[in-house]
Each structure stands twice: as structure tokens, then as C-alpha cells.
Design a protein around this motif. Structure first.
Motif, PDB file in Angstrom:
ATOM      1  N   SER A 120      23.078 115.232 154.496  1.00 41.93           N
ATOM      2  CA  SER A 120      22.473 114.734 153.257  1.00 41.93           C
ATOM      3  C   SER A 120      21.829 115.879 152.482  1.00 41.93           C
ATOM      4  N   PHE A 121      22.216 117.120 152.801  1.00 40.10           N
ATOM      5  CA  PHE A 121      21.646 118.307 152.157  1.00 40.10           C
ATOM      6  C   PHE A 121      21.762 118.227 150.639  1.00 40.10           C
ATOM      7  N   GLY A 122      22.944 117.839 150.149  1.00 38.39           N
ATOM      8  CA  GLY A 122      23.156 117.760 148.709  1.00 38.39           C
ATOM      9  C   GLY A 122      22.622 116.481 148.106  1.00 38.39           C
ATOM     10  N   ALA A 123      22.898 115.352 148.789  1.00 37.05           N
ATOM     11  CA  ALA A 123      22.442 114.047 148.301  1.00 37.05           C
ATOM     12  C   ALA A 123      22.611 113.032 149.421  1.00 37.05           C
ATOM     13  N   GLU A 124      21.621 112.189 149.602  1.00 42.41           N
ATOM     14  CA  GLU A 124      21.717 111.177 150.652  1.00 42.41           C
ATOM     15  C   GLU A 124      22.820 110.175 150.354  1.00 42.41           C
ATOM     16  N   GLU A 125      23.156 109.993 149.076  1.00 46.11           N
ATOM     17  CA  GLU A 125      24.239 109.078 148.712  1.00 46.11           C
ATOM     18  C   GLU A 125      25.589 109.584 149.212  1.00 46.11           C
ATOM     19  N   VAL A 126      25.746 110.899 149.291  1.00 47.23           N
ATOM     20  CA  VAL A 126      26.990 111.476 149.802  1.00 47.23           C
ATOM     21  C   VAL A 126      27.145 111.144 151.281  1.00 47.23           C
ATOM     22  N   GLN A 127      26.057 111.237 152.016  1.00 43.77           N
ATOM     23  CA  GLN A 127      26.114 110.883 153.431  1.00 43.77           C
ATOM     24  C   GLN A 127      26.489 109.416 153.624  1.00 43.77           C
ATOM     25  N   HIS A 128      25.900 108.547 152.831  1.00 45.85           N
ATOM     26  CA  HIS A 128      26.189 107.112 152.926  1.00 45.85           C
ATOM     27  C   HIS A 128      27.667 106.850 152.668  1.00 45.85           C
ATOM     28  N   TRP A 129      28.191 107.433 151.593  1.00 45.70           N
ATOM     29  CA  TRP A 129      29.613 107.244 151.280  1.00 45.70           C
ATOM     30  C   TRP A 129      30.497 107.846 152.379  1.00 45.70           C
ATOM     31  N   GLY A 130      30.120 109.012 152.865  1.00 41.58           N
ATOM     32  CA  GLY A 130      30.921 109.669 153.890  1.00 41.58           C
ATOM     33  C   GLY A 130      31.001 108.874 155.174  1.00 41.58           C
ATOM     34  N   LEU A 131      29.909 108.216 155.555  1.00 45.08           N
ATOM     35  CA  LEU A 131      29.932 107.388 156.756  1.00 45.08           C
ATOM     36  C   LEU A 131      30.887 106.210 156.584  1.00 45.08           C
ATOM     37  N   GLU A 132      30.795 105.541 155.442  1.00 45.32           N
ATOM     38  CA  GLU A 132      31.680 104.401 155.187  1.00 45.32           C
ATOM     39  C   GLU A 132      33.145 104.832 155.179  1.00 45.32           C
ATOM     40  N   ARG A 133      33.439 105.934 154.528  1.00 42.88           N
ATOM     41  CA  ARG A 133      34.827 106.405 154.438  1.00 42.88           C
ATOM     42  C   ARG A 133      35.341 106.868 155.803  1.00 42.88           C
ATOM     43  N   THR A 134      34.488 107.529 156.582  1.00 44.20           N
ATOM     44  CA  THR A 134      34.889 107.957 157.917  1.00 44.20           C
ATOM     45  C   THR A 134      35.234 106.759 158.786  1.00 44.20           C
ATOM     46  N   ALA A 135      34.440 105.707 158.703  1.00 47.22           N
ATOM     47  CA  ALA A 135      34.720 104.495 159.478  1.00 47.22           C
ATOM     48  C   ALA A 135      36.078 103.916 159.094  1.00 47.22           C
ATOM     49  N   GLU A 136      36.387 103.895 157.819  1.00 47.24           N
ATOM     50  CA  GLU A 136      37.685 103.382 157.364  1.00 47.24           C
ATOM     51  C   GLU A 136      38.835 104.203 157.938  1.00 47.24           C
ATOM     52  N   PRO A 194      19.532 106.022 153.539  1.00 45.29           N
ATOM     53  CA  PRO A 194      20.421 104.897 153.197  1.00 45.29           C
ATOM     54  C   PRO A 194      21.583 104.723 154.167  1.00 45.29           C
ATOM     55  N   ALA A 195      22.072 105.806 154.774  1.00 48.25           N
ATOM     56  CA  ALA A 195      23.218 105.711 155.676  1.00 48.25           C
ATOM     57  C   ALA A 195      22.898 104.954 156.956  1.00 48.25           C
ATOM     58  N   LEU A 196      21.617 104.802 157.290  1.00 50.22           N
ATOM     59  CA  LEU A 196      21.258 104.106 158.524  1.00 50.22           C
ATOM     60  C   LEU A 196      21.751 102.660 158.505  1.00 50.22           C
ATOM     61  N   GLU A 197      21.583 101.998 157.404  1.00 54.14           N
ATOM     62  CA  GLU A 197      22.025 100.609 157.307  1.00 54.14           C
ATOM     63  C   GLU A 197      23.542 100.511 157.427  1.00 54.14           C
ATOM     64  N   ALA A 198      24.255 101.461 156.833  1.00 55.38           N
ATOM     65  CA  ALA A 198      25.712 101.473 156.950  1.00 55.38           C
ATOM     66  C   ALA A 198      26.137 101.705 158.390  1.00 55.38           C
ATOM     67  N   PHE A 199      25.444 102.623 159.079  1.00 57.23           N
ATOM     68  CA  PHE A 199      25.761 102.860 160.488  1.00 57.23           C
ATOM     69  C   PHE A 199      25.580 101.584 161.299  1.00 57.23           C
ATOM     70  N   ALA A 200      24.520 100.842 161.044  1.00 55.45           N
ATOM     71  CA  ALA A 200      24.262  99.605 161.788  1.00 55.45           C
ATOM     72  C   ALA A 200      25.405  98.610 161.621  1.00 55.45           C
ATOM     73  N   ARG A 201      26.028  98.603 160.462  1.00 57.85           N
ATOM     74  CA  ARG A 201      27.161  97.688 160.248  1.00 57.85           C
ATOM     75  C   ARG A 201      28.393  98.121 161.028  1.00 57.85           C
ATOM     76  N   HIS A 202      28.488  99.411 161.336  1.00 59.84           N
ATOM     77  CA  HIS A 202      29.666  99.942 162.031  1.00 59.84           C
ATOM     78  C   HIS A 202      29.366 100.314 163.483  1.00 59.84           C
ATOM     79  N   VAL A 203      28.256  99.831 164.020  1.00 61.09           N
ATOM     80  CA  VAL A 203      27.823 100.288 165.337  1.00 61.09           C
ATOM     81  C   VAL A 203      28.808  99.902 166.439  1.00 61.09           C
ATOM     82  N   THR A 204      29.609  98.859 166.232  1.00 63.04           N
ATOM     83  CA  THR A 204      30.616  98.517 167.243  1.00 63.04           C
ATOM     84  C   THR A 204      31.772  99.517 167.245  1.00 63.04           C
TER      85      THR A 204
END
Length: 314
Positions: free
Chosen positions: A117-133, A185-195
């Protein structure tokens, strides 16, 4: 307490293994085989994993195959950080996995993937969602790096430190939680993908974050955790007291423990990235940790069986 044992961390990355001492990885291959066999002898039920490679390099994996290392492990692992350090784009993840599948039939773990999240925490959030996909159903295991940001007063484990510029400082912002323990913000996204995701969290010697980390992981529903036990730390005063505390705190999780870091006085060079002078010593450390924290049922029974003198006194 241990489900799987990973042999070293990023052996093809000079921040973790010195290529000047071992330019063709023959020393590493011998050490890895000795360690894998020692772990298997201590407990055959433990899954043995070749340390996650970074960069993802099928040529390195083929070399490990040629050296016979892959005949002694049960899985291989890769690490990828395309939004921070790798020279490829995030959508190339499936192709990167296919490159390794072309070399080995062993299960493939993504044992570290993350976004700073060095550049922006929103980038981390998007990156987590895209990585899961991209990785869901593509690999046998996927573990997100990491739970906590690295405290700013500490050092990241890299070769050139601040000379790496912004690449170095990205290491400090990989957590789902900020250094002060507040969620991103990415914490909530991680919780959705914890399985689909396990988690990676390295604990430093006598790490003050251990108990809070356990509480957060239970709150998030984490089952699979990757962490480390340092061979170098084994020589610190009270090392086993700390190891015992760490592993007891993590007993409710399916733990993959990474064995790595050469003690300075046992390396060919006095550095944690050095090949050891005596590779059998690293194997002995791995076996000691397995026997202590993942003993076979027979060893557990022996360690808990009352002595004959006690039985006779009842």
C-alpha cells in the motif's frame, strides 16, 4: 503444530541466498536434500515444500529437478509481487504458474503473494481482489503476504537496504494492518476470500505482535498460516523458550513453518544468506524442530508416558 515444512525462503533471490558463494546452487541442492530427508525421517506425515522461488523462474526449478531435489519434496512454491517488484503484469499469473507446471508434476503453492500500500491503499485492495480472481482454483495453496506492516524502526530482509530506493520502502507496507494495528481497506476483502487464501506472517525473535496477530487471525477465520523458525535464532539465549511460545500460540492453525537463515558463525561467509559450512547442521536443526513441534504419534506417546517408578508408586 506443524502441517508442512518449507526448506529455505527464496533460494534464487540474492537477498536470501548468496550467489557468489554458490553460483550454480549445488550447495543449496545438497542442503535441501539433506533437510528434506531429515524432516521426513522425523515425521513422514509432514509435507515438505521447496522454498518459494522469487523470481518465478522455470529454469531454476528445472535445475532443482536435475539435482534431484524435487525427488525429495512433496510440493514446490513460488512467490509473486507483480504490482511491486516483478517485471510482469498481474494478469500474467496463470501463465507464470503454467511455466512451473511444465517443469514439474508436483503440487504448486503460491506461498507468498501480496501488494504494497506504499503508493495507495486502494491499489492494495484492488490487487487482492484481482489476485483472488486469477489464482482461485489455479494452484494447490495460496497464501497472502502479510497480516502486519513492518514496523518502520525495523529493517526489511533485503540485500541493499535503502540503496534500493522505493523498492525497499515497499516492504514496509505489505500488511492488511498498519504498523499501529489499525485495518486497511484490503482487510475486509481478505476476509471475504479467507477460504481461498492462507496468510503469511513472519514473527521476529520475541515479537511483540504475536498475541494480537493470533487474535486477528481467529477473528478473520484464517486456517492456514505460513511463518518461520530461524536457524540463526536457535543460537540466541532462550531461543527455545521463544520458539515454544510462538508455536504454542499458533497451535490452532494449520502451520507451514519455513526453516531458513544461516547463523553467521556457521556460514561460509558471516551472513544469514550464506551457504552453511556443514549442511548437515541445517538438516539437524530442521529435524529438531519437527521432533519438538510435530512429533510422530509414537514420539508423543514416549514423551508423555509415565516412568515405571511413577507407575509403581500409584
Amino acid at each position: 503444530m506443524i502441517e508442512a515444512a518449507m526448506i529455505w525462503n527464496e533460494p534464487n533471490n540474492k537477498s536470501h541466498w548468496d550467489p557468489e558463494i554458490d553460483p550454480d546452487w549445488t550447495r543449496f541442492a545438497r542442503m535441501a536434500i539433506l533437510a528434506a530427508d531429515a524432516i521426513g525421517a522425523a515425521n513422514p506425515a509432514i509435507t515438505r515444500v521447496l522454498g518459494g522461488i522469487s523470481p518465478i523462474d522455470p529454469r531454476f526449478m528445472a535445475r532443482m529437478q536435475d539435482f534431484g531435489v524435487l525427488d525429495h519434496v512433496d510440493a514446490v512454491a513460488v512467490h509473486g509481487f507483480p504490482l511491486d517488484w516483478n517485471l510482469w503484469q498481474i494478469h500474467e499469473w496463470p501463465a507464470k504458474i503454467d511455466e512451473i507446471r511444465a517443469v514439474t508434476d508436483l503440487p504448486i503453492w503460491v506461498s507468498e503473494v501480496g501488494v504494497s500500500s506504499f503508493g495507495a491503499e486502494e491499489v492494495q485492495h484492488w490487487g487482492l481482489e484481482r489476485t483472488a480472481e486469477l489464482l482461485k482454483g489455479k494452484v494447490e495453496r495460496c497464501q497472502w503476504y502479510s497480516l502486519y506492516d513492518l514496523p518502520s524502526a525495523w529493517e526489511a530482509t533485503t540485500r541493499h537496504k535503502e540503496a534500493e530506493g522505493s523498492s525497499y520502502y515497499r516492504h514496509f507496507y505489505m500488511g492488511l494492518l498498519r504498523d499501529d494495528g489499525t485495518p486497511k481497506p484490503a482487510l475486509e476483502a481478505f476476509a471475504r476470500h479467507v477460504t481461498d487464501f492462507g496468510l503469511v506472517q513472519w514473527f521476529h525473535f520475541e515479537d511483540h505482535r504475536l498475541d494480537d496477530a493470533v487474535a486477528w487471525m481467529k477473528r478473520l477465520g484464517v486456517r492456514s498460516l505460513r511463518t518461520g523458525l530461524s536457524w540463526a535464532d536457535r543460537f540466541r539465549p532462550n531461543a527455545l523458550d521463544w520458539f515454544d511460545r510462538q508455536m504454542q500460540a499458533l497451535e490452532d492453525f494449520d502451520v507451514t513453518v519455513t526453516f531458513c537463515f544461516t547463523p553467521e558463525h556457521r556460514g561460509i561467509a558471516p551472513h544469514h544468506t550464506s551457504a552453511p559450512q556443514v549442511p548437515e547442521e541445517f538438516a539437524e536443526f530442521c529435524a529438531e524442530m519437527i521432533e519438538r513441534y510435530a512429533p510422530t504419534r509414537e514420539r508423543q506417546q514416549v514423551s508423555t508416558r509415565p516412568s515405571m517408578a511413577v507407575l509403581g508408586s500409584r
